[in-house]
Design a protein around this motif. Sequence first.
Motif, PDB file in Angstrom:
ATOM      1  N   PHE A  13      31.414  39.553  44.417  1.00 51.28           N
ATOM      2  CA  PHE A  13      32.483  39.113  45.290  1.00 51.28           C
ATOM      3  C   PHE A  13      32.262  37.647  45.630  1.00 51.28           C
ATOM      4  CE2 PHE A  13      30.175  39.032  49.376  1.00 51.28           C
ATOM      5  CZ  PHE A  13      29.064  39.789  49.075  1.00 51.28           C
ATOM      6  N   ILE A  17      33.347  32.399  50.803  1.00 54.95           N
ATOM      7  CA  ILE A  17      34.599  32.205  51.538  1.00 54.95           C
ATOM      8  C   ILE A  17      34.404  32.748  52.943  1.00 54.95           C
ATOM      9  CG2 ILE A  17      37.034  32.819  51.631  1.00 54.95           C
ATOM     10  CD1 ILE A  17      37.004  32.987  48.666  1.00 54.95           C
ATOM     11  N   GLY A  20      35.839  36.136  54.061  1.00 58.28           N
ATOM     12  CA  GLY A  20      36.421  36.676  52.841  1.00 58.28           C
ATOM     13  C   GLY A  20      36.193  38.167  52.726  1.00 58.28           C
ATOM     14  N   SER A  36      37.344  38.703  45.169  1.00 59.91           N
ATOM     15  CA  SER A  36      36.521  38.434  44.000  1.00 59.91           C
ATOM     16  C   SER A  36      37.342  37.598  43.041  1.00 59.91           C
ATOM     17  CB  SER A  36      36.104  39.753  43.346  1.00 59.91           C
ATOM     18  OG  SER A  36      35.361  39.491  42.188  1.00 59.91           O
ATOM     19  N   SER A  37      37.067  36.327  42.960  1.00 66.02           N
ATOM     20  CA  SER A  37      37.788  35.426  42.058  1.00 66.02           C
ATOM     21  C   SER A  37      39.280  35.477  42.376  1.00 66.02           C
ATOM     22  CB  SER A  37      37.486  35.818  40.621  1.00 66.02           C
ATOM     23  OG  SER A  37      38.239  35.048  39.710  1.00 66.02           O
ATOM     24  N   HIS A  38      40.137  35.877  41.448  1.00 59.42           N
ATOM     25  CA  HIS A  38      41.557  35.863  41.767  1.00 59.42           C
ATOM     26  C   HIS A  38      42.094  37.260  42.095  1.00 59.42           C
ATOM     27  CE1 HIS A  38      41.245  36.956  37.630  1.00 59.42           C
ATOM     28  NE2 HIS A  38      42.511  37.153  37.481  1.00 59.42           N
ATOM     29  N   GLN A  54      45.798  42.713  42.051  1.00 58.11           N
ATOM     30  CA  GLN A  54      45.946  41.620  41.101  1.00 58.11           C
ATOM     31  C   GLN A  54      47.281  40.945  41.287  1.00 58.11           C
ATOM     32  OE1 GLN A  54      45.130  44.217  37.599  1.00 58.11           O
ATOM     33  NE2 GLN A  54      43.819  42.527  37.044  1.00 58.11           N
ATOM     34  N   CYS A  57      46.962  33.769  40.390  1.00 55.78           N
ATOM     35  CA  CYS A  57      46.512  33.110  39.159  1.00 55.78           C
ATOM     36  C   CYS A  57      45.281  32.260  39.396  1.00 55.78           C
ATOM     37  CB  CYS A  57      47.578  32.159  38.627  1.00 55.78           C
ATOM     38  SG  CYS A  57      49.130  32.942  38.420  1.00 55.78           S
ATOM     39  N   ASN A  58      45.023  31.932  40.658  1.00 55.98           N
ATOM     40  CA  ASN A  58      43.896  31.065  40.961  1.00 55.98           C
ATOM     41  C   ASN A  58      42.938  31.800  41.885  1.00 55.98           C
ATOM     42  OD1 ASN A  58      45.303  28.680  39.847  1.00 55.98           O
ATOM     43  ND2 ASN A  58      46.647  29.044  41.579  1.00 55.98           N
ATOM     44  N   GLN A  59      41.790  31.202  42.126  1.00 57.81           N
ATOM     45  CA  GLN A  59      40.823  31.778  43.054  1.00 57.81           C
ATOM     46  C   GLN A  59      41.480  31.959  44.417  1.00 57.81           C
ATOM     47  OE1 GLN A  59      36.985  32.034  43.029  1.00 57.81           O
ATOM     48  NE2 GLN A  59      37.461  32.958  45.008  1.00 57.81           N
ATOM     49  N   VAL A 106      45.237  27.086  52.380  1.00 63.40           N
ATOM     50  CA  VAL A 106      43.808  26.926  52.601  1.00 63.40           C
ATOM     51  C   VAL A 106      43.302  27.940  53.627  1.00 63.40           C
ATOM     52  CG1 VAL A 106      42.410  25.370  54.007  1.00 63.40           C
ATOM     53  CG2 VAL A 106      43.309  24.588  51.861  1.00 63.40           C
TER      54      VAL A 106
ATOM     55  N   SER B 156      30.965  36.345  56.703  1.00 67.02           N
ATOM     56  CA  SER B 156      32.114  37.169  57.096  1.00 67.02           C
ATOM     57  C   SER B 156      31.674  38.181  58.137  1.00 67.02           C
ATOM     58  CB  SER B 156      32.670  37.979  55.929  1.00 67.02           C
ATOM     59  OG  SER B 156      32.988  37.201  54.859  1.00 67.02           O
ATOM     60  N   SER B 531      39.823  33.456  36.829  1.00 68.49           N
ATOM     61  CA  SER B 531      40.594  32.258  37.151  1.00 68.49           C
ATOM     62  C   SER B 531      39.942  31.012  36.606  1.00 68.49           C
ATOM     63  CB  SER B 531      40.757  32.147  38.667  1.00 68.49           C
ATOM     64  OG  SER B 531      39.484  32.180  39.264  1.00 68.49           O
TER      65      SER B 531
END
Lengths: 130, 669
Positions: A13, A17, A20, A36-38, A54, A57-59, A106, B156, B531
């Motif tokens: 994960f 972040i 997150g 986890s990523s995107h 899902q 397309c981006n993180q 952001v 977190s 990504s």
Amino acid sequence: MTDSLKVNWVYGFSKDIINGTQSLTLRDRNALFFISSHSGVIYDFEHRTQIVLQGHCNQITCCAISSDKRWIVTGDVGDDSILVVWDSTTGTPVKTIFIPHAKGVVAVDISDDSMYVTTLGETDTVSHSL
Amino acid sequence: MIVDEKQHTVKFDPAKLSDVVTTGNKSVCFWNWAEFSLEGYVGKITKGDFGRISGKFTSTIFLPGTGNAITTTQNGTAILWETQFATVLVEEAKRESQMRSISKIIALVDGGINFAITSPNGYLVIACGDGAVRYYDYYLRLEAWFEDLSAGPVTSLSFAVQDCPHPAAEAGAPGLKFWCPDFIVGTSDAFIVGVESFLFDEIRPDDRRGTLLLQGMADFVSCIVCHPRRPLVTFAGHNGTLQMWDYDMKILMNLREFNPRVGAALRTSSAASRLEARNFLRPSCIAFEPNGEFLAVGFFSGHVKFVSIDTFEDIASFAPSIDSITALKFSSSGTYLAASDSTNHVLLFQKSSTADPLTSGGELEGPGHEYFLYIGRSHAHCAPVTGLEFGMKDGLETLISVGGDRRCVEYDLEVSSVISGLMHIDQNTPLLDLNAVPTALMWHPRSPQDTEDKFVIVNDEFKFKQFNVDSKICRKTTLAPTFGDVPNCLIPIKSADGDFFAYSTKAKVIGLGAFPLSGNPTKAMGLVAHSGQITCISVTFDGKFLLSAGGADLSVNMWAIDTTALSAGRDQPEDEMNSFLGLLEDGPGGALHNDIIDYFYYCQLRTQGEYSMENRAVVGAIPVPEVASLVRAIGFYPTEEEVANMTNEVRYEDFMVSGKLQETIDLVS
């Protein structure tokens, strides 16, 4: 044709972040949400099952959970950025906002009554939406 | 309204929905959005206050019910913002006095504060950089602390929805027991820990650690590999760790840190620790031995270690190179291990029953006490090695490597020994291609009707080329999957439906394709898996799952493989032709298609004599040498070498099966 490869499990994960990882634990459910990523992942740690969210397309850069743990909001930064509100029990996207800010989101927060979502974009402007 | 400094967090006031606060590194803005217009002001920091605040602001939250806000900083201070309620008659001054200003600056903790949140029952919860979680009341008095989580800096924190089972103290009120809802903590060491409030009362530190709910990867994933017999997969992390997961049960089975002591020392930067850093073991690639009994690990420092599966303890250790190991492959019998490193060498290890005291690095457990010997290395390539594979040639094992220098080198495994080193078969190896650089290599699966052993490379012109292992002549050139970048990794998959392959590109895309390779775009698929960069893919032993590692995004995704869409309709030649015609501009029946048909008939006219007066027969086929003229007519001007390759491919197409050369070609085949 895209059914030839379907996500089965996500390992790892995005640990850096801030906020997150969120708890989705209620009286009858022991689950947590992580980025986890995107993809976002709703992980039921009692039964060890995952629902993978899902669509980005981006993180994914930020997420917020409503106080009743019903809604998950995720946002990302980059080309084709989107802001998505997901239902935390089924993992279906309830509302998608395409390009909420010019370069992406952001930070995001959801109000206590789950009526409003506030987003902070890459270019310093704050916006609200229902 | 535009603020000078970039803000990084935003929070609602839970009590008053119209108030929002945003935090930047050095500034805090309070916003109000009643009546659909957004107005805000920057929280004023006087010069005196500024001197007492050091460190970046990490977060700001409202304290519900009081209208005040708290900002936490990276240095462990908390700044309290309060509104000055003064009775002022003038409207403007009244508004200004309702703006928040700093009333207190308190140093709360020594380490940094990553962020703060409020708990549902009235506590202010601080998540600290030293790995502790601390509870304060709204007057910033410490009420409870969880300092023994030992999971790393907290990034977190989130509460579950829970009712208090017994009467508990209100925050700030003395007397009754402390209680908070169960919460989870995510840390930057990649742990997610569940904590319950009664742990605060536990006496022994070991009992206060909470339950580990999930372990992730703390650093860049450099390689993943699946066990050849059991449902296990191993990840190699850039921070020097190996993790082994059981993918059926989803449990972490085994974990090893190659540098347990050095980890802490690296946080300082002294010369001694920099020296140790050069010996810091970071695994770069791993491979399972074909019987699944042990694991070979290659490192960025050039070491190669063999570790046992059960305990991840070292069985043998070698230091054959000073440059990072870029690939590791075992032969299918397990007798040989080949490796390539970043200075374009290919290395070879061999299993033998006798030890050579000079070169063997260690003893392997097992019947007969076998040893792995380091045979040697060969510098046959002058550009990075992009493919290294063992395969069968006439029933014997052989090793092939292809590199960015467009060469293909075959190694003589019989002759290579400890004394002579790694030898390659001294063929005058022609270049595989004049311009295109091969990016990946796999062995062509052998079906019963095949009479020759072939390997396949994919090059940066998106072409698959199949070569005969003996003569290195190109047998066929077809189009590679064009979803995304050029494939840089190919893995054959054997399933009940037939033979398929999995591929991955440098970034974002992975996919599947079907054998036989025909260039048909409907026989391949691709999708965005990560990504960013993709470091490695691996297929499980039963061909049911494909795993992809995303490198810097710290995630590994496991995909279920379903080959029904790819294998559907694979035997109808008319459909096959239609998919190719679909690739032409304007599709089948379009201008380009008609032009090609016209040129084909013109070729037939030419071969029978352009100026002859006799009747011409429409034979429906043209001699193979005319193919060159035909492609030039539609605008593709091949070099003489490419013409020779094309005509040879057509001529020898059926040679291995029927023994006959094809001298003419028609529109269908």
